[in-house]
Structures are given as structure tokens and as C-alpha cells.
Design a protein around this motif. Sequence first.
Motif, mmCIF file in Angstrom:
data_model
loop_
_atom_site.group_PDB
_atom_site.id
_atom_site.type_symbol
_atom_site.label_atom_id
_atom_site.label_comp_id
_atom_site.label_asym_id
_atom_site.label_seq_id
_atom_site.Cartn_x
_atom_site.Cartn_y
_atom_site.Cartn_z
ATOM 1 N N PHE A 187 -79.462 -2.490 67.859
ATOM 2 C CA PHE A 187 -78.095 -2.841 68.230
ATOM 3 C C PHE A 187 -77.840 -2.307 69.643
ATOM 4 O O PHE A 187 -77.104 -1.354 69.859
ATOM 5 C CB PHE A 187 -77.106 -2.293 67.201
ATOM 6 C CG PHE A 187 -77.265 -2.931 65.844
ATOM 7 C CD1 PHE A 187 -77.000 -4.281 65.660
ATOM 8 C CD2 PHE A 187 -77.701 -2.186 64.755
ATOM 9 C CE1 PHE A 187 -77.158 -4.873 64.413
ATOM 10 C CE2 PHE A 187 -77.858 -2.773 63.514
ATOM 11 C CZ PHE A 187 -77.588 -4.120 63.333
ATOM 12 N N THR A 233 -79.513 -6.891 70.191
ATOM 13 C CA THR A 233 -78.132 -7.298 69.923
ATOM 14 C C THR A 233 -77.243 -6.856 71.072
ATOM 15 O O THR A 233 -77.050 -5.658 71.289
ATOM 16 C CB THR A 233 -77.620 -6.647 68.617
ATOM 17 O OG1 THR A 233 -78.528 -6.940 67.557
ATOM 18 C CG2 THR A 233 -76.238 -7.158 68.260
ATOM 19 N N LYS A 235 -73.778 -6.133 72.902
ATOM 20 C CA LYS A 235 -72.495 -5.688 72.359
ATOM 21 C C LYS A 235 -71.641 -5.085 73.485
ATOM 22 O O LYS A 235 -72.165 -4.762 74.544
ATOM 23 C CB LYS A 235 -72.727 -4.666 71.239
ATOM 24 C CG LYS A 235 -73.449 -3.377 71.682
ATOM 25 C CD LYS A 235 -73.737 -2.468 70.483
ATOM 26 C CE LYS A 235 -74.315 -1.142 70.960
ATOM 27 N NZ LYS A 235 -74.687 -0.274 69.830
ATOM 28 N N HIS A 236 -70.321 -4.960 73.324
ATOM 29 C CA HIS A 236 -69.455 -5.273 72.197
ATOM 30 C C HIS A 236 -68.550 -6.403 72.642
ATOM 31 O O HIS A 236 -67.554 -6.148 73.314
ATOM 32 C CB HIS A 236 -68.624 -4.073 71.803
ATOM 33 C CG HIS A 236 -69.404 -2.825 71.528
ATOM 34 N ND1 HIS A 236 -69.876 -1.986 72.540
ATOM 35 C CD2 HIS A 236 -69.816 -2.269 70.358
ATOM 36 C CE1 HIS A 236 -70.510 -0.959 72.001
ATOM 37 N NE2 HIS A 236 -70.502 -1.098 70.670
ATOM 38 N N MET A 281 -72.914 -8.741 68.892
ATOM 39 C CA MET A 281 -72.010 -7.932 68.067
ATOM 40 C C MET A 281 -70.606 -8.030 68.647
ATOM 41 O O MET A 281 -70.406 -7.833 69.840
ATOM 42 C CB MET A 281 -72.453 -6.465 68.029
ATOM 43 C CG MET A 281 -71.510 -5.569 67.220
ATOM 44 S SD MET A 281 -72.035 -3.833 67.167
ATOM 45 C CE MET A 281 -73.351 -3.933 65.956
ATOM 46 N N SER A 297 -63.084 -9.570 66.163
ATOM 47 C CA SER A 297 -64.005 -9.695 65.032
ATOM 48 C C SER A 297 -63.466 -10.555 63.898
ATOM 49 O O SER A 297 -64.215 -10.945 63.004
ATOM 50 C CB SER A 297 -64.350 -8.302 64.498
ATOM 51 O OG SER A 297 -63.158 -7.584 64.204
ATOM 52 N N THR A 319 -70.465 -8.601 63.104
ATOM 53 C CA THR A 319 -69.318 -7.752 63.424
ATOM 54 C C THR A 319 -69.789 -6.339 63.750
ATOM 55 O O THR A 319 -70.888 -5.936 63.372
ATOM 56 C CB THR A 319 -68.353 -7.646 62.236
ATOM 57 O OG1 THR A 319 -68.989 -6.925 61.163
ATOM 58 C CG2 THR A 319 -67.905 -9.002 61.740
ATOM 59 N N ASP A 320 -68.944 -5.598 64.429
ATOM 60 C CA ASP A 320 -69.121 -4.151 64.471
ATOM 61 C C ASP A 320 -68.798 -3.640 63.064
ATOM 62 O O ASP A 320 -68.321 -4.398 62.200
ATOM 63 C CB ASP A 320 -68.195 -3.540 65.521
ATOM 64 C CG ASP A 320 -68.743 -2.231 66.100
ATOM 65 O OD1 ASP A 320 -69.615 -1.618 65.455
ATOM 66 O OD2 ASP A 320 -68.273 -1.829 67.183
ATOM 67 N N THR A 345 -67.973 -15.521 62.225
ATOM 68 C CA THR A 345 -69.117 -14.579 62.186
ATOM 69 C C THR A 345 -70.152 -15.034 61.169
ATOM 70 O O THR A 345 -69.835 -15.766 60.238
ATOM 71 C CB THR A 345 -68.703 -13.157 61.747
ATOM 72 O OG1 THR A 345 -67.382 -13.125 61.343
ATOM 73 C CG2 THR A 345 -68.945 -12.147 62.791
#
Length: 420
Positions: A187, A233, A235-236, A281, A297, A319-320, A345
Motif C-alpha cells: 500500500f 497501490t 494513495k490517498h 486507495m 471513499s 478504500t482506506d 469501490t
Amino acid sequence: MKVKEKLSLLISFVLIFTLGCSPKTTTKKEDNQSGSKIAKNSSNIHHVHKYKKSDLIKDKINRMTLDEKIGQLVISGIDGTSLNKYSKALITNYHVGGFILFSSNIKNIEQTHKLINSLKTTNSKHSNIPLFLGIDEEGGRVSRMPLAFKKLPTSKAVGTVNNAKFSYNIGKLLGRELNFFGFNIDFAPVMDINSNPRNPVIGDRSFGNNAAIVSKLGIATMKGIKSQKIISTIKHFPGHGDTSVDSHLGLPIVQNSYNKLKNRELIPFSSAIKNGADMVMVAHILLTKIDNKYPASLSKNILTGLLRKKLEFNGVIITDDMTMGAIEKNYSIEKAAVNSLKAGTDIILVCHGYNNEVKVIKQIKTAAKNKTLSIKSINEKVYRILKLKNKFKLKDTRSTAKDVNNINSAITLLLNKYTK
């Protein structure tokens, strides 16, 4: 026979032989028709192969039960440092698609190998779909590796060097560390721009305070991670850099317009997507000028309208953690999970609490049965998930212990080359 007759017969024989052995001549029109048929047939063959290849995943989905499909939509955390009845039940009873591990799950090299192998072995006995096994491994203060590993620098320190090759090799080492244990998802990297000095959660996790440096170094790190057959991944999304609240504790509210996001926060994400990002993410951030009701999200405007349509991202959206304060203090976790799936998602991340994980799975099933969440959309999500697992050739193969000194030596050499 007279000479004249013999000559006549000989000429006839030659003509018959020549005509019989000559290839058939065709008109230009016939040639074109033949060429069209070949092109058409070749095209059909191509499409048949393409259809058959993609249909392997569809066939698998058609054979899956509803419970198995729903399980793929969830990645869970686990309690403790060994396989227990709860993590086993998540596999055998709820068919979860994967697990995320934290520092609390990791004591040392031997224990970590044993834990991951036990998860893989248990899953392989009950499913032919391999597990996602993920971890937050960014370098710097966000690291879950055992103490036997030499520390990698923060993204801020990598940004100070500002060298794409260095970033790529940092990503490569992150990937090697994950491969060491048999993880398959990192992540990371953080693609947030550290644009707000009051930000309590991003800070040195960001490569810098402008879109150009974050894009360049983030993409290089992502490619380095992927070079080791590890899913990266980014993010965010759509950017946690310009916030003054930690979403682990509460819900950040951002007043930025779409145009402001487009010209700053979205640039690294858009660039990474164009460079082959496989997983995104999404943060728990309320962007009031885009959706004043739901955080990113849970927002269809952001997940489907912005990420899928405007940025044309076709990979897996996760999602986180849904047990973070931003969600837990403002929503029912299980209902938020369903709303998130409806909004766009693919995977719900539930990092803490067996009861939370079970509640989420059961609520998704209820939503599927009462058609609040359509089977068609579930199948589409599962398709993207299985496609990604196939792309990286994931298997529940047990990993074997390796020499940590090889990785530590590579880290030392890299840091000596670029930071001294």
C-alpha cells in the motif's frame, strides 16, 4: 502414325499439362474478396482468442457462490501474531479476498514467515483463488518490517535527493522486502502533495510540496515496486496533503474546487494512472465542493465521476481502513461499506476487529439479496479483482526463508551512492 499427327498430339499434351499445373488466376476483384475473407477470418480468430481469454475469469465468476464473491470484496486485518480461530474463520466461513498485516502482527522474520504461510496454506485448502497479502511499507516511519531489516528513508528524504533512478531503486527494495515474506501488495507509494504545513498525517510521507516532484518520484517508486512482481497501490486519492485533520481520528473537510484539485492534487494520481497504476486507495476526506454529503471513499461523484470517468482508471479501487475515526465516528461501518461499493469501490479495507469484518461481510450480503447492491455490479468488481490477481500471477505458494543480509547490503549500497 504420321509425323504431322505425332506433332499435333505432342502440342495438345503440352497444353493440357501446362493448363492443369498452372495456378488459378483471379481477377483483382476476386483477389480483394479473398484478402477481405482472410482479414475477416484473422480478425475473427483474434477476437475468439481474446474472448476465450477474458471468459476464463467470467467462467470462474459464474461458478462462484454469492458468499465467495462477497468475500473477494473485503481485505481484513488480523489479531495477534499467528493464525487463530478468527483469521481462520474469515477464510473458511467468509472467503475473504485477502489480509493486511501491521506491526502488531510482526515480531521477527521466522514468525512472520510462519504467519503468512499459515494464511496461504489455510486458504489453499478452501479456495482456488489466492489471497491478497498486503502491508503498508513506505519507508521512513511507516514501515512494518522486522527490526532485522535496515531502515529505508522517508519519501521526503527521497524527494530531497530528487532522482528518479534513486526512487525506482527504493521501490525495488520495498518490493524485495515484501517478496522476502510472500506479500503481494504494497500500500504505497503516497502520491499526496504536502501542501498544507498543518497536515498532521502526511508530512514526510510525501515526496514534496509540488505536483511535479511527487509525480516523477512517485511513479518511479511505483514502477520499482512493480518490477518485483508486487502490486503497488497509489494513495490517498484524491489527495490527503491539503488537510489539517488526521483521518485516523476524524473526518477532514476540504473546501477545494475541482479546478484547484485538477491543477494540483490530482496531477500525481492522473500521471500514475497513465503510467499503469493497478490499484488506487481512496481517502476518507469530505470535499464539500464536489460532494457535500459523502467523503471520497463513499462518494459516487468522486469514485465513479472523477476517478473512473474523468481520470479513466480501470483498475481496482480500495478504500482506506473503514475502522478509522473518519468513518467510525460518523457512520455505521457496515452501511458505509455498502455505500462505498455502490459508489464505485471494489474492495473494502477493514483493518481492525473481527466483529467489524463480519458485520461488513454480512451487510454486503444483505444488500445483494435485497438488490440494493446489484449482482451485476458485484460481478464487475470481482472481475477486476481476479483480473489483477491473474495479472500478477498470485499463488498461495509457501515462501521460504532467505538471507536478510542480501537486502540490507543492497540498501546500504544504494544509500551510500545517493545520500552521502
